[in-house]
Design a protein around this motif. Structure first.
Motif, PDB file in Angstrom:
ATOM      1  N   GLU A 249       0.851  -1.194   0.000  1.00  0.00           N
ATOM      2  CA  GLU A 249       0.000   0.000   0.000  1.00  0.00           C
ATOM      3  C   GLU A 249       0.880   1.234   0.000  1.00  0.00           C
ATOM      4  O   GLU A 249       1.421   1.621   1.035  1.00  0.00           O
ATOM      5  N   ASP A 250       1.054   1.849  -1.167  1.00  0.00           N
ATOM      6  CA  ASP A 250       1.806   3.100  -1.301  1.00  0.00           C
ATOM      7  C   ASP A 250       3.188   3.041  -0.645  1.00  0.00           C
ATOM      8  O   ASP A 250       3.538   3.899   0.173  1.00  0.00           O
ATOM      9  N   GLY A 251       3.975   2.054  -0.982  1.00  0.00           N
ATOM     10  CA  GLY A 251       5.332   1.933  -0.438  1.00  0.00           C
ATOM     11  C   GLY A 251       5.382   1.307   0.941  1.00  0.00           C
ATOM     12  O   GLY A 251       6.454   1.040   1.468  1.00  0.00           O
ATOM     13  N   GLN A 252       4.223   1.104   1.536  1.00  0.00           N
ATOM     14  CA  GLN A 252       4.140   0.433   2.825  1.00  0.00           C
ATOM     15  C   GLN A 252       3.552  -0.954   2.609  1.00  0.00           C
ATOM     16  O   GLN A 252       3.191  -1.317   1.489  1.00  0.00           O
ATOM     17  N   THR A 253       3.465  -1.733   3.684  1.00  0.00           N
ATOM     18  CA  THR A 253       2.896  -3.072   3.575  1.00  0.00           C
ATOM     19  C   THR A 253       1.931  -3.301   4.724  1.00  0.00           C
ATOM     20  O   THR A 253       2.282  -3.096   5.886  1.00  0.00           O
ATOM     21  N   LEU A 254       0.727  -3.712   4.381  1.00  0.00           N
ATOM     22  CA  LEU A 254      -0.228  -4.139   5.398  1.00  0.00           C
ATOM     23  C   LEU A 254       0.055  -5.615   5.661  1.00  0.00           C
ATOM     24  O   LEU A 254      -0.016  -6.435   4.747  1.00  0.00           O
ATOM     25  N   VAL A 255       0.443  -5.926   6.889  1.00  0.00           N
ATOM     26  CA  VAL A 255       0.740  -7.310   7.268  1.00  0.00           C
ATOM     27  C   VAL A 255      -0.418  -7.809   8.116  1.00  0.00           C
ATOM     28  O   VAL A 255      -0.741  -7.230   9.152  1.00  0.00           O
TER      29      VAL A 255
END
Length: 141
Positions: free
Chosen positions: A95-101
């Protein structure tokens, strides 16, 4: 009907970096557990103990499903205490350079008769610490 434990956190790192931390045994020991015999392949079995050297709880797992950079699914059991197994699923969503874990621990009630150390609440708090602190801090540094 079982109610899984679900814990999720947004981590400020790309999914590839989170995946490597989650599946590389050399990285795992920096934030998770020291799993010497972990191999990232379906059907591979692995064993480990809790940190600290007490070796009170032998954990056993078997890799069930792998979708690189997206999903790792494996069993989670305590063969010294029960023949029953649970299932842990790690899912990564960029998600936009981030990661939902998102971590889902299914069939946790299989451990309900093993004592307080195996309570649903203990597992939930443990996963929150592992994801929300240990993994998050490790990959964001």
């Amino acid at each position: 009907m079982s109610t899984p434990i679900t814990v999720q956190y947004k981590i400020n790192a790309p999914a590839e970096k989170v995946w490597k931390a989650l599946t590389d045994k050399n990285e795992m020991k920096s934030w998770y557990f020291d799993i010497q015999d972990f191999v990232l392949e379906s059907g591979a079995e692995f064993n480990f103990y809790e940190p600290g050297g007490a070796n009170k709880y032998h954990h056993h797992g078997e890799v069930l499903e792998i979708i690189p950079d997206q999903k790792l699914k494996h069993t989670w059991s305590y063969p010294d205490f029960s023949e029953l197994k649970t299932i842990v699923t790690w899912e990564l969503q960029p998600e936009d350079g981030q990661t939902l874990v998102k971590l889902t621990h299914d069939d946790i009630e299989n451990f309900k008769d093993l004592g307080d150390g195996f309570s649903r609440e203990n597992f939930k708090e443990g996963w929150k610490t592992i994801l929300g602190q240990s993994l998050k801090e490790y990959v964001e540094k």
